[in-house]
Design a protein around this motif. Structure first.
Motif, short mmCIF file in Angstrom:
data_model
loop_
_atom_site.label_atom_id
_atom_site.label_comp_id
_atom_site.label_asym_id
_atom_site.label_seq_id
_atom_site.Cartn_x
_atom_site.Cartn_y
_atom_site.Cartn_z
N CYS A 1 0.79 -1.23 0.00
CA CYS A 1 0.00 0.00 0.00
C CYS A 1 0.82 1.27 0.00
CB CYS A 1 -0.93 0.01 1.21
SG CYS A 1 -2.05 -1.36 1.19
N ASP A 2 0.16 2.36 -0.43
CA ASP A 2 0.75 3.69 -0.36
C ASP A 2 0.45 4.33 0.99
OD1 ASP A 2 1.61 3.60 -3.07
OD2 ASP A 2 -0.47 3.97 -3.66
N ARG A 3 -0.64 3.87 1.60
CA ARG A 3 -1.09 4.46 2.85
C ARG A 3 -1.91 3.41 3.55
NH1 ARG A 3 -5.40 8.71 3.54
NH2 ARG A 3 -5.92 8.20 1.40
N ILE A 4 -1.88 3.39 4.88
CA ILE A 4 -2.65 2.39 5.63
C ILE A 4 -3.53 3.08 6.67
CG2 ILE A 4 -2.53 0.43 7.25
CD1 ILE A 4 0.00 -0.47 5.89
N LEU A 5 -4.79 2.69 6.70
CA LEU A 5 -5.69 3.15 7.75
C LEU A 5 -5.82 2.02 8.76
CD1 LEU A 5 -8.55 4.52 5.48
CD2 LEU A 5 -6.73 5.85 6.55
N VAL A 6 -5.94 2.38 10.03
CA VAL A 6 -6.09 1.36 11.06
C VAL A 6 -7.46 1.52 11.71
CG1 VAL A 6 -5.11 0.32 13.13
CG2 VAL A 6 -3.62 1.47 11.50
N MET A 7 -8.16 0.41 11.82
CA MET A 7 -9.51 0.46 12.32
C MET A 7 -9.60 -0.35 13.60
SD MET A 7 -12.76 -0.26 9.96
CE MET A 7 -14.37 0.24 10.44
N LYS A 8 -10.39 0.16 14.54
CA LYS A 8 -10.59 -0.59 15.77
C LYS A 8 -12.01 -0.34 16.26
CE LYS A 8 -9.83 -0.73 20.52
NZ LYS A 8 -10.32 0.28 21.44
N ALA A 9 -12.73 -1.38 16.51
CA ALA A 9 -14.10 -1.29 17.04
C ALA A 9 -14.95 -0.27 16.29
CB ALA A 9 -14.07 -0.97 18.53
N GLY A 10 -14.90 -0.31 14.95
CA GLY A 10 -15.77 0.54 14.16
C GLY A 10 -15.29 1.95 13.95
N GLU A 11 -14.07 2.24 14.41
CA GLU A 11 -13.54 3.60 14.23
C GLU A 11 -12.18 3.55 13.57
OE1 GLU A 11 -14.38 6.75 17.53
OE2 GLU A 11 -14.00 4.84 18.48
N LEU A 12 -11.85 4.62 12.82
CA LEU A 12 -10.50 4.73 12.31
C LEU A 12 -9.65 5.35 13.41
CD1 LEU A 12 -10.94 5.96 8.63
CD2 LEU A 12 -10.41 3.67 9.47
#
Lengths: 318, 508
Positions: B468-479
């Motif tokens: 990836c060029d960028r990664i989002l991290v998600m936890k319990a329905g939130e970024l």
């Protein structure tokens, strides 16, 4: 809103039933006379008995389309035997055996060869009707008067068919609510795979419900014979749909695991019969009957899907 | 020392030629509580499935109380006293608590066909009292909360005289109060010398509850020992510490600055909370998070499959709210689902039919849209070459008979035919061998270089970091975090995904 919908749907069969009684009661005072009400029960008894067996099958998320054909074959065999002078005591057990055999045939294909119940019982429907026509040589057959006794015999001034219906309801209700077999039917209907993993013998349970359905259809054939006194090529035709409609109107889910014979299926059968009876009492145009009945079946299916939606949304809240 | 209850020795298992467990050996002393931790896909579930009789080992053995134990069905495992408390519970909602407990062994009064209700209700009451659940045995299970159902599962395990209870992520759907109640019960079970395995991503819980910890990484034991030898930081390091050995194709293009997709404030109660991000033209955007964090749910909402209470999605400034998947596909959306067998392919249909699904109408001729086989076949041949589908697989072959990698290529081909502008890929390389993975990464880059926006969901961290060029991290329905390529950091991602459970102590 949701708080209101849920009990409303739960008691929908009862409310509908009361609504129908009131409607026809207003149309014609004769409708609510005790004699007519008993009449409704008696007329509903054969459909009610088939619907009891159907409820067992529906509870496992299956369906038995062959019940009308089973009635026809059992009645045709009975007619043949009666005409050749055999006694009732031989004929009645033979009819039950016919029901058991066809039920076992269905069960074999469904549990051993894993064919979908809808397909198997649809095939049995055609095989059964063909067989019945072969036996009766497509002629109507009149039965001796001894058979009419089943329809007309009264105890405590209530005709025998109503007693048979009541007896079977009691037995079926106890089986479903109080025996391991009954409770495991509900488990299989909720999730067959999970039930198998939990150690329930799902094949035995499935085979059992088709046998029950076959026997119920055979008994319904006896009652019908007693009331009509003859086997016609149309005997038992489309009984499967009336039975499914009665069970579903009574709150049994087509997806399995939910429903009961008492009061559910009983109410469903009575509801369908009261509409027909009411139309007769009103002197309505006979062409309206099938439309009224199909409107009821449609209502049943809509209610069923509403019940499911309510259940799903309340499950999601958890 | 007494014999351990369970002894794993040399357990090895591979799927599709990929080793998911390599020579795993450890013991569970009787009466101990062992924590089992590791990233998604580290092999925890496979190991427990072996113990539960769902999966057979390739080699290695299990000793149960000193005797060789080879369960071949879940029932056999249950009969040997092994009980699982799963995330998805195994209770029948339409039956009562008592009926669920005694379903396969209803007691009957002698000579009676009927269930002895008094007995099952009495014994159920006793079991419920033991686990501290104050409800009637006649309550229907569907009327219980998630936490209460879990306690009923434990009661069921106790009623079957379980010797080993395995808790698999037991707290993810519980409230804090319910979690505390569960932990109190677990402590009481420990006093009774029951052997337990506790699998969880909530590392502080594992440290607090267990006496021993085993860390799995890539199917191997990365560390094990007494719980007091570990800290959360050390656990995280052990879970992720690994060198990159995945091969990725070289990326020729670069993401642009033109916003393609703009998502803002997506909220759906209990699923997503205020999700906002942008996807640029030509960008490969990754989404990381634990199972159950809401990643797939987000993808389904973006693709119009699930409803969403509030928030907006816009493609090049035009709102896409409330569009159906069909309308989104017409606007260039594609969605490769995480389960190709049940959602991505018609397994019994041919390769050609599967490829043609998304573009059937394009190959119509005249106003009645008679399907023209000619133009369809041309497009199909072209796409087979693009995805490099195995030339041995014929167009008329059922997709079921292909390997996982070739199946996935068919799914990709189907979507590439619509020339997607926004391509959502959920676990695109699950169960696929390394070679096919490379091919899929190559296709993703090609598509991005042509100006599409790619949104990749994956549980494999190095896949996201390599791709990836960028990664989002998600936890319990939130970024909870966003990392540009320069800042990619395995520990930071994992920390974000585990969130409060690692560095914020639970208030208790």
């Amino acid at each position: 809103m949701k708080r209101l919908t849920k009990p409303l749907l739960q008691f929908a069969p009862l409310l509908l039933f009361i609504g129908v009684l009131l409607f026809f009661g207003c149309q014609s005072p004769r409708f609510l006379e005790v004699r007519n009400l008993i009449n409704i029960i008696v007329q509903a008894s054969s459909t009610g008995i088939v619907a009891i067996g159907m409820t067992f099958v529906l509870l496992t998320a299956g369906v038995d389309l062959s019940v009308g054909a089973i009635m026809f074959v059992a009645a045709a065999v009975a007619g043949k035997l009666a005409v050749s002078g055999r006694s009732m005591f031989l004929i009645l057990p033979v009819m039950v055996s016919v029901g058991l055999c066809v039920g076992a045939f269905n069960a074999f294909f469904i549990t051993r060869l894993r064919v979908v119940a809808f397909i198997v019982t649809l095939a049995t429907l055609f095989i059964g009707r063909g067989l019945g026509l072969r036996i009766t040589e497509t002629r109507a057959m009149n039965l001796p008067d001894s058979f009419l006794m089943i329809g007309s015999f009264r105890w405590l001034s209530v005709p025998l068919p109503a007693w048979i219906l009541a007896g079977l309801l009691l037995i079926a209700h106890l089986i479903l609510t109080r025996t391991p077999f009954g409770r495991q039917i509900f488990a299989v209907g909720a999730d067959a795979e999970m039930a198998r993993k939990a150690g329930v013998r799902t094949k035995t349970i499935l085979a059992g419900v088709y046998l029950v359905s076959g026997v119920c259809a055979a008994i319904a054939a006896m009652v019908s014979l007693g009331q009509l006194g003859a086997v016609s090529p149309k005997f038992g035709e489309q009984k499967e749909f009336a039975a499914i409609a009665a069970a579903v109107l009574g709150g049994t889910s087509l997806f399995g695991g939910r429903g009961n014979v008492f009061p559910g299926t009983l109410l469903g059968a009575l509801l369908i019969q009261s509409i027909e009876n009411g139309l007769v009492v009103m002197n309505a145009n006979p062409y309206i009957y099938p439309m009224a009945t199909s409107a009821v079946i449609f209502t049943a299916v809509v209610m069923e899907s509403l019940r499911n939606r309510v259940r799903r949304s309340s499950a999601a809240v958890l | 020392m007494s014999t351990p209850l369970v002894q794993f020795s040399g357990i090895t298992k591979s799927y599709f030629g990929v080793e998911v467990l390599k020579n795993i050996s450890f013991t569970l002393p009787a009466g101990s509580m062992t924590g089992l931790v590791g990233e998604n896909g580290a092999g925890k579930s496979t190991l427990m499935n072996i113990l539960g009789g769902n999966v057979a080992v390739d080699s290695g053995s299990i000793l149960l109380n000193g005797k060789t134990f080879v369960p071949s069905t879940p029932q056999e495992s249950a009969e040997h006293g092994i009980a699982f408390i799963h995330q998805e519970l195994n209770l029948f909602p339409n039956l009562t608590i008592a009926e669920n407990l005694f379903l396969t062994r209803f007691p009957r009064a002698t000579g009676s066909p009927f269930i002895d209700r008094q007995t099952i209700h009495r014994r159920t009451s006793e079991l419920l009292a033991e686990i501290g659940l104050d409800v009637s045995p006649q309550r229907l299970v569907e009327t219980l909360s998630a936490g209460e159902r879990q306690l009923v599962e434990i009661a069921k395990a106790l009623s079957m005289d379980a010797r080993l209870i395995i808790f698999d992520e037991p707290t993810t759907s519980l409230s804090i109060r319910e979690t505390d109640r569960l932990f109190a019960l677990i402590s009481r079970l420990r006093e009774r010398k029951l052997t337990m395995i506790y699998i969880s991503h909530a590392l502080t819980d594992v440290l607090r509850l267990c006496d021993r910890i085993v860390v799995l990484r890539d199917g191997e034991i990365a560390g094990s020992g007494r719980a007091d030898e570990f800290t959360t930081e050390r656990l995280v390091t052990l879970m992720v510490g690994r060198t990159m050995n995945q091969l990725f194709p070289t990326r020729s293009g670069k993401p642009t600055n033109q916003t393609l997709l703009e998502v803002s404030g997506l909220t759906q109660p209990d699923v997503l909370r205020n999700i906002s991000f942008t996807l640029k033209r030509g960008e490969v955007l990754g989404l990381s998070g634990l199972m159950g964090a809401g990643r797939t749910e987000l993808a389904r909402i973006l693709f119009g499959l699930d409803p969403c209470a509030s928030g907006t999605v816009a493609l090049e400034g035009k709102s896409l709210n409330r569009l159906s998947p069909r309308q989104l596909i017409q606007r260039g959306f594609a969605f490769l689902t995480e389960n190709r067998r049940s959602e991505g392919l018609c397994m019994d249909a041919s390769v050609a039919d599967n490829l043609a699904l998304t573009t059937l109408t394009e190959h119509g001729r005249t106003t009645v849209r008679w399907l023209s086989n000619e133009s369809g076949r041309k497009a199909m041949q072209r796409i087979r070459g693009v995805v490099r589908l195995d030339p041995k697989a014929s167009d008329n072959q059922a997709v079921r008979t292909l390997s996982g990698g070739n199946q996935q290529k068919v799914v990709l081909g189907k979507w590439l035919l619509i020339r997607p502008r926004v391509f959502i890929l959920d676990e695109p390389t699950r169960g696929i061998d390394v070679g096919a993975k490379y091919e899929i990464y190559r296709l993703i880059y090609e598509l991005a270089d042509q100006g599409a926006g790619i949104f990749v969901i994956s549980s494999e961290m190095e896949e996201l970091m390599g791709l990836c060029d960028r990664i989002l991290v998600m936890k319990a329905g939130e970024l909870v975090d966003e990392l540009p390529r320069e800042e990619f950091d395995r520990e930071r991602i994992l920390r974000g995904a585990l969130g409060g459970t690692v560095f914020q102590e639970r208030s208790s």
